[in-house]
Scaffold this motif. Structure first.
Motif, short mmCIF file in Angstrom:
data_model
loop_
_atom_site.label_atom_id
_atom_site.label_comp_id
_atom_site.label_asym_id
_atom_site.label_seq_id
_atom_site.Cartn_x
_atom_site.Cartn_y
_atom_site.Cartn_z
N GLN A 29 0.80 -1.28 0.21
CA GLN A 29 -0.01 -0.04 -0.08
C GLN A 29 0.98 1.25 -0.15
N ILE A 30 0.47 2.39 -0.60
CA ILE A 30 1.00 3.52 -0.84
C ILE A 30 0.05 4.59 -0.48
N GLN A 31 0.64 5.74 0.01
CA GLN A 31 -0.15 7.04 0.37
C GLN A 31 0.08 8.15 -0.74
N VAL A 32 -1.12 8.54 -1.24
CA VAL A 32 -0.97 9.57 -2.31
C VAL A 32 -1.71 10.75 -1.67
N GLN A 33 -0.97 11.87 -2.08
CA GLN A 33 -1.20 13.00 -1.53
C GLN A 33 -1.52 14.18 -2.63
N ALA A 34 -2.94 14.70 -2.45
CA ALA A 34 -3.31 15.66 -3.42
C ALA A 34 -3.29 17.12 -2.90
N GLN A 35 -2.68 18.06 -3.36
CA GLN A 35 -2.34 19.33 -2.87
C GLN A 35 -2.51 20.30 -3.77
N ASP A 36 -3.42 21.42 -3.14
CA ASP A 36 -3.98 22.46 -4.09
C ASP A 36 -2.55 23.50 -4.31
N ALA A 37 -2.84 24.62 -5.10
CA ALA A 37 -1.99 25.53 -5.48
C ALA A 37 -2.31 27.05 -4.69
N GLY A 38 -3.14 26.71 -3.46
CA GLY A 38 -3.33 28.16 -2.65
C GLY A 38 -2.34 28.38 -1.98
N PHE A 39 -2.26 29.60 -0.99
CA PHE A 39 -1.61 29.96 -0.22
C PHE A 39 -2.27 30.17 0.96
N PRO A 40 -1.92 29.68 2.05
CA PRO A 40 -1.05 28.52 2.18
C PRO A 40 -1.65 27.04 1.60
N LEU A 74 -3.08 23.53 0.78
CA LEU A 74 -3.98 22.49 1.79
C LEU A 74 -3.79 21.14 0.94
N SER A 75 -3.82 19.94 1.75
CA SER A 75 -3.63 18.96 1.15
C SER A 75 -4.58 17.61 1.79
N ALA A 76 -4.81 16.69 1.02
CA ALA A 76 -5.36 15.56 1.66
C ALA A 76 -4.64 14.23 1.11
N ASN A 77 -4.69 13.00 2.06
CA ASN A 77 -4.15 11.87 1.89
C ASN A 77 -5.18 10.80 1.66
N VAL A 78 -4.71 9.94 0.66
CA VAL A 78 -5.58 8.62 0.72
C VAL A 78 -4.76 7.40 0.23
N THR A 79 -5.12 6.22 1.03
CA THR A 79 -4.30 5.03 1.04
C THR A 79 -4.75 4.15 -0.33
N VAL A 80 -3.82 3.63 -1.05
CA VAL A 80 -4.00 3.06 -2.40
C VAL A 80 -3.37 1.54 -2.04
N HIS A 81 -4.43 0.52 -2.07
CA HIS A 81 -3.83 -0.69 -1.84
C HIS A 81 -3.72 -1.64 -3.05
N ILE A 82 -2.60 -1.98 -3.43
CA ILE A 82 -2.11 -2.61 -4.69
C ILE A 82 -2.08 -4.17 -4.38
N PHE A 83 -2.91 -4.93 -5.04
CA PHE A 83 -2.89 -6.23 -4.90
C PHE A 83 -2.30 -7.03 -6.18
N VAL A 84 -1.39 -7.86 -5.94
CA VAL A 84 -0.68 -8.53 -7.16
C VAL A 84 -1.37 -9.78 -7.41
N LEU A 85 -1.92 -9.89 -8.56
CA LEU A 85 -2.74 -11.09 -9.06
C LEU A 85 -1.67 -12.32 -9.68
N ASP A 86 -2.00 -13.42 -9.40
CA ASP A 86 -1.20 -14.48 -9.61
C ASP A 86 -1.18 -14.84 -11.07
N GLN A 87 -0.15 -15.09 -11.96
CA GLN A 87 -0.23 -15.63 -13.20
C GLN A 87 0.59 -17.01 -13.47
N ASN A 88 0.06 -17.93 -14.16
CA ASN A 88 0.83 -19.25 -14.19
C ASN A 88 1.97 -19.15 -14.77
N ASP A 89 3.00 -18.75 -14.15
CA ASP A 89 4.42 -18.47 -14.85
C ASP A 89 5.20 -19.41 -14.34
#
Length: 864
Positions: A537-548, A550-565
């Protein structure tokens, strides 16, 4: 013009300077924010009026930045102006008092001064002082006055009055008559303080002696310097018409509403004449000095004496009209008599209020505190009294209100906090209503846009994101997209995306994924392997261009799917020395006899790691079967005499992936009469940690295997010690038989014994039995190794171990035992591994470790 007109301009500057010196400082009213000044008329452009910066206490250096200015109505002439460099109020254009103020009395210029940052409003009144810039004038340059010779001494003859636009002492002050023997002059004062002259007969006239008398009438004003105007009076002596008309009263007053239509009767005049005939017929008319405005508005019927309304009245322009009317009979030597008619206009509510936005400060910030001034509004109603009283209000449901600062001046201020995201723009309706009956109103709409402030943080569309990525993806491929919204606008709503710092399996998260800072698209930077990492999982941040910002974070869960390799890997049985895996099967085995178990592992997961076993090739398919789920190899029936003693089998292991991957193992089964005590290639094999999905079970198996190995090794050591002790006792009583066996610890052969031994012995002619040769070795005491070689193969296998003790009575010498169809042969060449069953390169290191462990255990068994 009189004689004093030429020097009037020469005295103008001296009069202005004298006025400024005597006037002293201007009257100030700090409580009301209002100043009053006085200035003479007719000053040149740039003439000094007042120092507003000093009087108002303003910083002169900031006047330009604060936009200090005079607010005037659209279309109005700008008589005065302010110098922004020094704050001095000066004359912008020549001021003609008679033009600015048509009516008499005090002439005031009302100025509204506005300064911003902060917004302040001042009121200044400038009184325009009259100067003697006009000379008295007569309507005509020559008058004809007819006087009957019968006129009595002391008879008075009113003369046309001179007009002077100036006021006060600068207006007509007196009249003067040129010297003559018959007439004198008397100056009269009207109720309005105006002057008029009457010619008084001082000596009896005699038409026969002198028919015409000429005199010069001079009108003088009271200004300094004095100005004058003249008119010639021609007095004609007539025969007697000794009665003149008379009005019933010398002055009339009448009230008339300003909205009276044309043709309305203003007044009915009445004059009488005692004469008869033409001498008694009276005609009415305006006096010669009636102003043109009066002649435009009113009309007199000459015969009836009716004064009628001809034009449109306007109370706001002039509330009083003064009519001078004369009456004269039609007889010879008619004498005109005069009267004054005062027409008072009544105000009518005919003017709606006028709303003027004096200053507007828009847009307004959404975080502006309550009470912030948005605009300055002025209202004006040209009516008078209650008709000119105005109330102002704003529409409902808006966060604004009006506050009155001065009479007819309002400021529009905020009443509560604004929110651009809720209402980005307000249309404020301003209603001005007078107190007349019926009331008139005016509505004006002011658009107030709300300026954005960065008061809203970005918000992701989802609380979290779950992304599923198939392994072996192409590096740089897009895996997902995140999106956030910001209710602000412009740069406050411009979002940039980034990934928070972190590590995944000890590596920076930036080496795994990246994100487009503008669009929020995420990309995989490397090819993912399900067998190495299954989720992160990673944390993605969105930040605006205002002064000062402001930002917000969201968690992205990445699941790797198995392949018959990953293809299955055979872990048991393991071939020895690169040859085919072998196993012994007793001929007496019954149906269902467990020969061994084929074991395999698959690094994939799910269906991709679900294995199935099948018998791919066999010498006889009716003899053996493989369990598809467990890989157990069992017999299907009992062995027959005609069955081959060596059975070749190929077992295939296939996973459940799409497409399916497989691996095969070749088995060589030898059918023997009796089973020797030897190790089988179907030995227990502990699965590598990578192949086990349950780490606790793997740990338990490893611990159990270690315990068993340690116990087995300890038992071997104890058995060896007991055995050596017994051999030592036997050697004291006799030598070891047969003499070929060297089992005693002190007589171990060298390690080269096997190399120097003749292992290529041929069997006797005519025989096909396999020859078993005792080979000296450093094994356990009392044991000898036998090498059995088959005739059709160059391979050599250790079939079994047998004690090197003398044969018992019910046993035959094993060295003389014959095996059919075999010959004795030992190959000295190293065997190469079988490449048919080699696993993929990704699994070779793990399998190599287990092979070392497996063969190490087997070596310890051989040594035991």
């Amino acid at each position: 013009m009189g004689a004093g007109a030429g020097s009037g301009w020469g005295q103008l500057f001296l009069r202005s300077l004298l006025f400024l010196l005597l006037a002293g400082p201007p009257a100030r009213h700090p409580a009301r924010g209002q100043l009053r000044y006085a200035v003479p008329e007719e000053l040149e452009h740039g003439a000094f009026v007042a120092n507003l910066g000093e009087d108002l206490g303003l910083d002169v250096s900031t006047l330009s930045a604060r936009r200090f200015r005079i607010v005037s109505r659209a279309g109005a002439r700008q008589h005065l102006e302010v110098n922004l460099e020094n704050g001095i109020l000066f004359v912008n254009e020549r001021i003609d008092r008679e033009e600015v103020c048509e009516a008499g009395g005090t002439c005031l210029l009302h100025l509204q001064l506005l300064v911003e940052s902060p917004l302040e409003l001042y009121r200044v009144e400038v009184e325009v002082l009259d100067i003697n810039d006009h000379a008295p004038t007569f309507p005509w340059q020559e008058y004809v006055l007819e006087v009957a010779e019968s006129a009595v001494l002391g008879a008075r003859f009113p003369l046309e009055s001179a007009q002077d636009p100036d006021v006060g002492t600068n207006s007509v002050h007196t009249y003067r008559l040129s010297p003559n023997a018959f007439f004198s002059l008397e100056v009269q004062t009207r109720s309005d303080a105006s002057k008029f002259a009457e010619l008084v007969l001082e000596r009896a006239l005699d038409r026969e002696q002198q028919r015409v008398h000429r005199v010069l009438l001079t009108a003088l004003d009271g200004g300094v310097p004095e100005r004058s105007g003249t008119a010639h009076i021609l007095v004609t002596v007539l025969d007697a018409n000794d009665n003149v008309p008379t009005f019933d009263q010398p002055s009339y007053g009448v009230s008339l509403p300003e909205d009276a239509p044309a043709g309305t009767l203003v007044i009915q005049l009445n004059a009488t004449d005692l004469d008869e005939g033409p001498n008694g017929e009276i005609e009415y008319s305006f006096s010669g000095h009636a102003p043109p405005r009066v002649r435009e508005l009113f009309h007199i019927e000459p015969r009836s004496g009716q004064v009628l309304l001809k034009g449109r009245l306007d109370y706001e322009r002039a509330s009083l009209h003064e009519l001078y009317v004369q009456a004269k009979d039609r007889g010879p030597s008619a004498v005109a008599v005069h009267c004054r008619v005062l027409v008072h206009l009544l105000d009518v509510n005919d003017n709606a209020p006028e709303v003027t936005l004096t200053s507007v400060s828009t847009p307004v910030l959404e975080d502006a505190p309550p009470g912030t001034v948005i605009a300055v509004i002025s209202v004006l109603d040209r009516d008078s009294g209650d008709n000119g009283r105005v109330s102002c209000e704003v529409g409902p449901n808006v966060p604004f209100e009006l506050r009155s600062s001065f009479r007819n001046y309002y400021t529009l201020v905020t009443t509560q906090a604004l929110d651009r995201e809720v209402v980005p723009e307000y249309n404020v309706s301003i209603t001005a209503r007078d107190m007349g009956s019926p009331a008139l109103l005016t509505r004006s709409t002011l658009t107030v846009p709300v300026s954005d402030v960065n008061d809203n943080a970005p918000r992701f569309l989802q609380p979290s994101y779950s992304v599923y990525v198939m392994e072996n993806n192409a590096p740089g491929a897009s895996i997902c997209s995140v999106s956030a919204l910001d209710p602000d606008c412009q740069q406050n709503a411009y979002l940039s995306y980034s990934i928070a710092d972190g590590h995944i399996h000890g590596m920076p998260v930036g080496t795994y994924v990246s994100i487009n800072s503008d669009s929020g698209h995420m990309y995989a930077l490397r090819s993912l392997d399900y067998e190495q990492i299954r989720s992160f999982q990673i944390q993605v941040q969105a930040q605006d261009a205002g002064f000062p910002p402001l930002s917000a974070n969201v968690t992205v869960h990445i699941f790797v799917l198995d392949q018959n390799d990953n293809a299955p890997v055979i872990v048991s049985p393991m071939p020895r020395n690169g040859s085919v895996a072998t196993e012994l099967v007793p001929r007496s085995a019954r149906p269902g006899y467990l020969v061994g178990t084929v074991s395999a592992v698959d690094a994939d997961a799910g269906l991709n790691s679900r294995l199935s076993y099948q018998l791919l090739q066999a010498t006889d398919f009716t003899l053996f079967s493989v369990a598809p789920d467990t890989g157990e190899l069992r017999t299907l029936r009992s062995f027959l005499e005609q069955d081959a003693s060596r059975q070749q089998l190929v077992v295939q292991v296939r996973d459940g992936g799409q497409p399916a991957l497989s691996a095969t193992v070749s088995l060589l089964l030898s059918v023997v009469e009796t089973m020797p005590q030897t190790l089988s290639d179907f030995s227990e094999f502990s699965l590598p940690p990578e192949a086990s999905s349950s780490s606790p079970l793997t740990l338990y198996l490893l611990v159990s295997l270690g315990s068993i190995s340690f116990t087995f090794l300890l038992a071997i050591l104890i058995l060896t010690a007991i055995r050596c002790r017994g051999e030592r006792r036997s050697r004291q009583g006799g030598s070891c038989s047969p003499p070929r066996c060297h089992c005693c610890p002190g007589s171990r052969p060298s390690s080269d014994g096997l190399k120097t031994s003749n292992l290529t012995a041929q069997p006797p002619a005519g025989t096909t039995a396999a020859t078993c040769l005792d080979v000296p070795a450093g094994g356990p005491p009392g044991y000898c190794y036998k090498v059995c070689l088959g005739p059709e193969s160059a391979q050599s296998d250790f079939m079994f171990l047998k004690p090197c003790s003398p044969p018992r009575n019910n046993q035959k010498d094993p060295g003389k035992r014959s095996w059919p169809d075999q010959h004795l042969q030992v190959s000295k060449e190293a065997k190469q591994p079988n490449t048919d069953w080699l696993p993929p390169s990704t699994q070779r290191p793990a399998l190599k470790r287990y092979q070392i462990q497996h063969w190490g255990n087997r070596g310890s068994r051989w040594k035991g």
